[in-house]
Design a protein around this motif. Sequence first.
Motif, short mmCIF file in Angstrom:
data_model
loop_
_atom_site.label_atom_id
_atom_site.label_comp_id
_atom_site.label_asym_id
_atom_site.label_seq_id
_atom_site.Cartn_x
_atom_site.Cartn_y
_atom_site.Cartn_z
N LYS A 18 21.35 51.29 110.92
CA LYS A 18 20.21 51.90 111.59
C LYS A 18 20.27 51.72 113.10
N ASP A 19 21.00 50.74 113.61
CA ASP A 19 21.10 50.58 115.05
C ASP A 19 22.56 50.60 115.47
N SER A 20 22.82 50.27 116.72
CA SER A 20 24.17 50.44 117.26
C SER A 20 25.05 49.21 117.09
N CYS A 21 24.77 48.36 116.15
CA CYS A 21 25.55 47.15 115.92
C CYS A 21 26.93 47.56 115.40
N LYS A 22 27.96 47.05 116.06
CA LYS A 22 29.33 47.38 115.66
C LYS A 22 29.83 46.38 114.63
N ALA A 23 30.69 46.85 113.76
CA ALA A 23 31.23 46.00 112.69
C ALA A 23 32.00 44.83 113.27
N LYS A 24 32.67 45.03 114.41
CA LYS A 24 33.44 43.94 115.00
C LYS A 24 32.55 42.80 115.50
N GLU A 25 31.27 43.09 115.74
CA GLU A 25 30.33 42.04 116.13
C GLU A 25 29.71 41.38 114.90
N ARG A 26 29.47 42.18 113.87
CA ARG A 26 28.78 41.69 112.68
C ARG A 26 29.70 40.88 111.77
N LYS A 27 30.93 41.33 111.59
CA LYS A 27 31.85 40.68 110.64
C LYS A 27 32.14 39.23 110.98
N PRO A 28 32.41 38.87 112.25
CA PRO A 28 32.66 37.45 112.53
C PRO A 28 31.44 36.56 112.26
N ALA A 29 30.27 37.08 112.52
CA ALA A 29 29.06 36.30 112.27
C ALA A 29 28.86 36.06 110.78
N ILE A 30 29.07 37.09 109.98
CA ILE A 30 28.93 36.96 108.53
C ILE A 30 30.02 36.03 107.98
N ARG A 31 31.24 36.19 108.51
CA ARG A 31 32.34 35.31 108.09
C ARG A 31 32.01 33.85 108.40
N SER A 32 31.45 33.60 109.57
CA SER A 32 31.07 32.24 109.98
C SER A 32 30.00 31.67 109.04
N LEU A 33 29.01 32.48 108.69
CA LEU A 33 27.96 32.02 107.77
C LEU A 33 28.53 31.70 106.40
N ARG A 34 29.42 32.56 105.90
CA ARG A 34 30.03 32.31 104.58
C ARG A 34 30.84 31.02 104.59
N LYS A 35 31.60 30.81 105.66
CA LYS A 35 32.42 29.61 105.77
C LYS A 35 31.54 28.36 105.79
N GLU A 36 30.45 28.41 106.58
CA GLU A 36 29.53 27.27 106.63
C GLU A 36 28.91 27.01 105.26
N HIS A 37 28.59 28.07 104.53
CA HIS A 37 27.98 27.93 103.21
C HIS A 37 28.97 27.30 102.22
N ILE A 38 30.21 27.74 102.25
CA ILE A 38 31.22 27.20 101.34
C ILE A 38 31.48 25.73 101.63
N GLU A 39 31.52 25.37 102.90
CA GLU A 39 31.80 23.98 103.28
C GLU A 39 30.60 23.06 103.11
N ASP A 40 29.43 23.61 102.94
CA ASP A 40 28.21 22.80 102.82
C ASP A 40 28.10 22.23 101.40
N PRO A 41 28.04 20.91 101.25
CA PRO A 41 27.99 20.31 99.91
C PRO A 41 26.59 20.36 99.28
N ARG A 42 25.60 20.77 100.02
CA ARG A 42 24.23 20.78 99.50
C ARG A 42 24.01 21.94 98.53
N ASP A 43 22.90 21.84 97.81
CA ASP A 43 22.46 22.90 96.90
C ASP A 43 22.17 24.17 97.72
N ILE A 44 22.34 25.33 97.13
CA ILE A 44 22.17 26.60 97.84
C ILE A 44 20.77 26.75 98.42
N ASN A 45 19.74 26.36 97.67
CA ASN A 45 18.36 26.49 98.16
C ASN A 45 18.11 25.60 99.37
N VAL A 46 18.65 24.39 99.33
CA VAL A 46 18.50 23.47 100.47
C VAL A 46 19.24 24.02 101.68
#
Length: 168
Positions: A18-46
């Motif tokens: 819906k806006d002018s966000c480019k995939a090259k800006e969005r993909k690294p941020a999503i990749r970073s979030l996924r990596k942090e989630h995988i490395e986080d030993p806590r429960d998903i809700n926490v």
Amino acid sequence: MSVGGCPFTSLASNGTSKDSCKAKERKPAIRSLRKEHIEDPRDINVALHALGPPAALAARYAKEGTLRPLWSIGIIATGVVIFFYWGLLLSFGAGMLAALKKSGIAEAHATFLLVDVTASSNAAGIGIGWTSQAVWLVIPAIIIILAFLLGSRLWRIASSIPHTRTSA
């Protein structure tokens, strides 16, 4: 929900952004979030709760995380409001002229938002006038200032200033 644009944009029903966000800006941020989630030993809700509200999370990744006043919207709002004010003033004068024509009176005086309005009608012609005192400039000036401040959302400046706590 997106604050300041990227990276968290919602998709339209056809799959386009819906806006002018480019995939090259969005993909690294999503990749970073996924990596942090995988490395986080806590429960998903926490882990999700620790990320905070979506607006704060998006602000961390956005180039402009703080809200700024919208000066152009303030100018547009000011134009619309002052146009509406002058339209009402002229409509008021035109209504006075119509009443003069109907009643056969030559001249009438009235007040519109503290401004003295005079309407005259005779065989030679018609006329609308208002007071030459400062009030006819002060009232529109107040309306202009309020419309600009509200339209540009000037309070965003106060919310973007970091507040420091003083301990006594």
